[in-house]
Design a protein around this motif. Sequence first.
Motif, PDB file in Angstrom:
ATOM      1  N   SER A 142       0.829  -1.211   0.000  1.00 25.65           N
ATOM      2  CA  SER A 142       0.000   0.000   0.000  1.00 25.65           C
ATOM      3  C   SER A 142       0.860   1.256   0.000  1.00 25.65           C
ATOM      4  N   LEU A 143       1.972   1.222   0.719  1.00 27.94           N
ATOM      5  CA  LEU A 143       2.853   2.387   0.767  1.00 27.94           C
ATOM      6  C   LEU A 143       3.509   2.626  -0.586  1.00 27.94           C
ATOM      7  N   ILE A 144       3.978   1.572  -1.231  1.00 33.63           N
ATOM      8  CA  ILE A 144       4.580   1.716  -2.560  1.00 33.63           C
ATOM      9  C   ILE A 144       3.557   2.288  -3.541  1.00 33.63           C
ATOM     10  N   ASN A 145       2.337   1.781  -3.490  1.00 30.88           N
ATOM     11  CA  ASN A 145       1.284   2.295  -4.370  1.00 30.88           C
ATOM     12  C   ASN A 145       1.007   3.772  -4.102  1.00 30.88           C
ATOM     13  N   ALA A 146       0.998   4.159  -2.832  1.00 30.98           N
ATOM     14  CA  ALA A 146       0.750   5.560  -2.485  1.00 30.98           C
ATOM     15  C   ALA A 146       1.882   6.454  -2.979  1.00 30.98           C
ATOM     16  N   LEU A 147       3.106   5.979  -2.896  1.00 31.92           N
ATOM     17  CA  LEU A 147       4.250   6.777  -3.341  1.00 31.92           C
ATOM     18  C   LEU A 147       4.155   7.115  -4.820  1.00 31.92           C
ATOM     19  N   VAL A 148       3.749   6.146  -5.636  1.00 36.67           N
ATOM     20  CA  VAL A 148       3.718   6.353  -7.091  1.00 36.67           C
ATOM     21  C   VAL A 148       2.338   6.763  -7.594  1.00 36.67           C
ATOM     22  N   GLY A 149       1.373   6.878  -6.690  1.00 37.16           N
ATOM     23  CA  GLY A 149       0.047   7.322  -7.086  1.00 37.16           C
ATOM     24  C   GLY A 149      -0.721   6.321  -7.916  1.00 37.16           C
ATOM     25  N   GLN A 150      -0.457   5.034  -7.693  1.00 35.73           N
ATOM     26  CA  GLN A 150      -1.185   3.978  -8.387  1.00 35.73           C
ATOM     27  C   GLN A 150      -1.847   3.068  -7.354  1.00 35.73           C
TER      28      GLN A 150
END
Length: 231
Positions: free
Chosen positions: A70-78
């Motif tokens: 979830s954090l990786i997705n939030a970082l890249v906006g996906q």
Amino acid sequence: MTDETQHNAETPAAETPDEALYSTETLEAARVLFARPATFMMGAAKIEQLPAADLPEVTFAGRSNVGKSSLINALVGQNHLARASNEPGRTREVNFFVLDEKLRLVDLPGYGWAKASKAEVKKFQNLGRDYLRGRPNLKRAYLLIDARHGLKAVDNEPMDALDVAAVSYQIVLTKADKIKPHELKAVIEKTQAQIKKRPAAHPVVLATSSEKGHGIPELRAEIMTTCAVAP
């Protein structure tokens, strides 16, 4: 005023607890960088399968179900770049994501719980440790900790391993929106005290919420400056 109303009234104060660490220009540059194309590159099940060490990398480690995907997705906006799962311990490979062909975000297998045999758990957790010890282009490991629980005994082993390997790591609290601001402040202060004597630990503890976006701009800026890349 009810507890819930008080919590909601206090919440904005916790949205950007680390904003003073970064200039407006740095935060904007990081936003632009992380808005660039991000793609899944590969998953490595063996150390021999790791890609060439030709781009700077940062990696995300933490207990199973701490919110790495979830954090990786939030970082890249996906929403679906890194596959989040309701089943803890699902990540059993070292997963590589490429951001604008400038740096890689690396998702390590979680620790502390996994729906697998002990032999299988040991295999993919050893893979993560081997990656951390032998990756020359690894700029920093981000150790994710659930803000509701703080550091636990199970977190000592990865921190010990990172200290011994002299791999720079930084604590990132996840799910910070799930507790009240004064509780978050206390967790940050306690965590900073707990890591104070650890040689490879970065002294600044970042607080984030993938759901609300709190702390995400600051973490982007931290990664950008650590990897010495520009948008």
